[in-house]
Design an enzyme around this catalytic site. Structure first.
Site, short mmCIF file in Angstrom:
data_model
loop_
_atom_site.label_atom_id
_atom_site.label_comp_id
_atom_site.label_asym_id
_atom_site.label_seq_id
_atom_site.Cartn_x
_atom_site.Cartn_y
_atom_site.Cartn_z
N SER A 171 0.81 -1.22 0.00
CA SER A 171 0.00 0.00 0.00
C SER A 171 0.84 1.27 0.00
O SER A 171 0.42 2.30 -0.54
CB SER A 171 -0.93 0.01 1.22
OG SER A 171 -0.18 -0.07 2.42
N ASP A 183 -0.05 7.49 9.94
CA ASP A 183 -0.77 6.68 10.93
C ASP A 183 0.17 5.73 11.66
O ASP A 183 -0.25 4.69 12.16
CB ASP A 183 -1.88 5.88 10.24
CG ASP A 183 -1.35 4.98 9.12
OD1 ASP A 183 -0.12 4.92 8.94
OD2 ASP A 183 -2.17 4.34 8.44
N HIS A 201 2.01 4.22 7.33
CA HIS A 201 2.02 4.76 5.97
C HIS A 201 2.66 6.16 5.94
O HIS A 201 2.75 6.82 6.97
CB HIS A 201 0.61 4.83 5.41
CG HIS A 201 -0.05 3.49 5.29
ND1 HIS A 201 -0.86 2.99 6.27
CD2 HIS A 201 0.02 2.55 4.31
CE1 HIS A 201 -1.29 1.78 5.91
NE2 HIS A 201 -0.77 1.48 4.72
#
Length: 339
Positions: free
Chosen positions: A39, A240, A243
């Site tokens: 991601s 967070d 990320h």
């Protein structure tokens, strides 16, 4: 319908450029930079967050195309499995243009110049608290080696590879993320990822690079460099606790360009020192790359007009053809307007 390459129209003006002759890279099509990852890579195309993929696209404009092949939630096991599917093969491995069938025999020159391999954020999950995404250290190491072999097979033995470590994990942000997403009542308060675990996996990435059999493999240690960049405030690089934030993306984008310049100068790009722009005639690139299409200030329009005048003058020899004269004047007038 014919699939042959189009023939340039005789009516199209030929551009006379003062630039150097076309390089091998332009003859084989625009080179590619391919980003493999989870991601963090998938989200790196974000313009809002100044994603590091967008950063690379900016730096390599008109010189190479950047292909984002990041898959949110994936670990190295899942990515390798996806590559073995028809969809994954077509989506990832065919980008190099190498044919490994009996007729092709893998002899074609790959159009991929550079690939980044950026996994570990999910692999380094706690083996109990996030068993689904966890990959044991020894398996993670062997998977990284397999990814290197896969890149060389499908993108060419000489493809340049950058292995990127997982970033550090900031515990307070991860715990706050649980509350923000699930609410105080459902938040477990248990860390499914930790700074210590991500550090162990980052160390393995360095080991894989050191053991690589080819000098075209470089290591970008984000776990260490982010913490060293801002010892008391490195959490600003994360959104967070895991990320990348906007600051983190900018940091990674710059770090990637610095890594390329240090280890692979032949494909490095250097911005115009006066303006900071990457895509003009004052920007420079390594010997393995070239810009596509002459820069606007490399095109000699005066030479174009002169060539057209000579052509029409030759056609006018032997008689006063008024229609040809008008055509000449209109053509020259159009060129002056374009200029």
């Amino acid at each position: 319908m014919s699939t042959d390459a189009p023939t340039p129209s005789n009516s199209s003006p030929e551009l006379k450029s003062t630039a150097s002759a076309t390089t091998t890279s332009t003859k084989n099509g625009r080179p590619k930079i391919v980003l493999w990852g989870d991601s963090i890579t998938q989200m790196s195309s974000s313009a809002l967050d100044s994603g590091f993929s967008a950063h690379l696209s900016d730096a390599y404009q008109r010189r190479a195309d950047v292909y984002n092949r990041g898959y949110s939630g994936y670990n190295t096991d899942w990515f390798l499995s996806y590559c073995k599917t028809t969809e994954g093969y077509n989506d990832i491995l065919t980008l190099g243009g190498i044919d490994h069938t009996a007729s092709g025999k893998g002899k074609e020159k790959s159009s991929v110049e550079l690939v980044t391999i950026f996994f570990g954020a999910n692999d380094a999950s706690h083996h109990i608290h996030n068993k689904r995404q966890h990959v044991p250290l020894d398996k993670y190491k062997s998977n990284l080696k397999e990814l290197i072999m896969l890149a060389r097979k499908w993108y060419g033995q000489k493809v340049k590879i950058i292995l990127m470590s997982p970033p550090p994990v900031y515990h307070a942000q991860r715990l706050q993320y649980q509350i923000d997403r699930y609410g105080k009542e459902k938040a477990t308060g248990i860390l499914e990822r930790t700074l210590e675990l991500s550090g162990e996996y980052a160390k393995v990435v360095g080991e894989v690079v050191n053991e690589a059999e080819n000098e075209n493999v470089a290591f970008l240690d984000l776990w260490t460099s982010m913490q060293e960049e801002d010892k008391d405030g490195w959490s600003r690089f994360l959104s967070d606790g895991l990320h990348l934030s906007r600051d983190g993306n900018i940091f990674v984008g710059k770090a990637l360009l610095q890594t390329i310049a240090k280890h692979f100068p032949q494909v490095a790009v250097h911005a115009d020192q006066q303006t900071g722009l990457w895509g003009n005639s004052a920007s420079k690139c390594g010997e393995a790359l070239e810009r596509f299409g002459p820069w606007h200030d490399e095109i000699n329009f005066e030479q174009e007009i002169f060539a057209k005048m000579k052509k029409f003058e030759k056609e006018l020899e032997g008689g006063g053809n008024e229609s040809l004269k008008r055509k000449r004047d209109e053509s020259i007038g159009d060129d002056k307007m374009e200029k």
